[in-house]
Write a protein that holds these residues in place. Structure first.
Motif, short mmCIF file in Angstrom:
data_model
loop_
_atom_site.label_atom_id
_atom_site.label_comp_id
_atom_site.label_asym_id
_atom_site.label_seq_id
_atom_site.Cartn_x
_atom_site.Cartn_y
_atom_site.Cartn_z
N GLU A 13 -13.72 -14.74 21.66
CA GLU A 13 -15.12 -14.89 22.04
C GLU A 13 -16.23 -14.87 21.03
OE1 GLU A 13 -15.85 -12.26 25.34
OE2 GLU A 13 -14.36 -13.17 26.71
N GLU A 16 -15.92 -17.99 19.08
CA GLU A 16 -16.65 -19.00 19.74
C GLU A 16 -18.17 -18.96 19.76
OE1 GLU A 16 -14.92 -19.05 23.61
OE2 GLU A 16 -13.04 -19.85 22.99
N ALA A 17 -18.74 -17.63 19.82
CA ALA A 17 -20.00 -17.65 19.74
C ALA A 17 -20.43 -18.14 18.46
CB ALA A 17 -20.50 -16.25 20.03
N GLU A 19 -19.17 -20.27 16.45
CA GLU A 19 -18.97 -21.81 16.32
C GLU A 19 -20.24 -22.51 16.86
OE1 GLU A 19 -15.40 -23.10 17.43
OE2 GLU A 19 -14.16 -21.76 16.10
N LEU A 20 -20.42 -21.96 18.23
CA LEU A 20 -21.60 -22.30 19.03
C LEU A 20 -22.92 -22.20 18.41
CD1 LEU A 20 -22.83 -23.56 21.69
CD2 LEU A 20 -22.87 -21.39 22.60
N THR A 21 -23.11 -20.98 17.62
CA THR A 21 -24.39 -20.72 16.87
C THR A 21 -24.53 -21.78 15.89
OG1 THR A 21 -24.43 -18.41 17.75
CG2 THR A 21 -25.79 -19.06 16.11
N GLU A 23 -23.41 -24.73 15.40
CA GLU A 23 -23.61 -26.17 15.95
C GLU A 23 -25.00 -26.24 16.24
OE1 GLU A 23 -22.98 -30.10 16.68
OE2 GLU A 23 -21.62 -28.68 15.91
N LEU A 24 -25.70 -25.25 17.12
CA LEU A 24 -26.92 -25.24 17.40
C LEU A 24 -27.76 -25.30 16.06
CD1 LEU A 24 -26.92 -22.56 20.34
CD2 LEU A 24 -27.25 -25.15 20.49
N GLU A 67 -24.16 -13.25 14.52
CA GLU A 67 -23.07 -13.62 15.18
C GLU A 67 -21.85 -13.05 13.86
OE1 GLU A 67 -21.47 -13.67 18.12
OE2 GLU A 67 -23.68 -13.36 18.92
#
Length: 114
Positions: A13, A16-17, A19-21, A23-24, A67
């Motif tokens: 998790e 993933e957080a 990676e999401l951050t 990408e944003l 993160e």
């Protein structure tokens, strides 16, 4: 001494957080670049969007760094537990160990009659 298996779900998790951050962050940089291109072309309607993109980029930078710290802390914790077999990151409380040894020696002496 107890051994607690690393929480693979938490590590996944956290990754993933991160990676999401990331990408944003990339999206905010793209928006900022587009707004700057409009400003350079003389279209100043994008200035408001550029200001918002800069603010978003700053917020995302903070989130990304946080993160990364969380993921790295979790990785170190998991690595410490795997290599030492100790929960709590592998730290030894030498004072507590010394006290326990003293108590056990005292019991042995008492049992031997010394």
């Amino acid at each position: 001494m107890s051994f607690r298996a690393p929480d693979a779900e938490a590590a996944r998790e956290a990754g993933e957080a991160l990676e999401l951050t990331g990408e944003l962050y990339r999206i905010a940089v793209e928006e900022l670049n587009e707004a700057f291109a409009e400003i350079r072309a003389g279209r100043f309607a994008g200035a408001k969007e550029a200001k918002r993109a800069v603010r978003d980029l700053a917020d995302l930078s903070k989130a990304l760094l946080e993160e990364r710290r969380n993921v790295e802390r979790l990785r170190r914790q998991i690595a410490g537990e795997l290599t030492t077999g100790l929960s709590g990151g592998g730290a030894l409380d030498l004072g507590a160990a010394r006290d326990e040894i003293g108590r056990r020696l005292a019991r042995l002496r008492a049992a031997a009659g010394d």
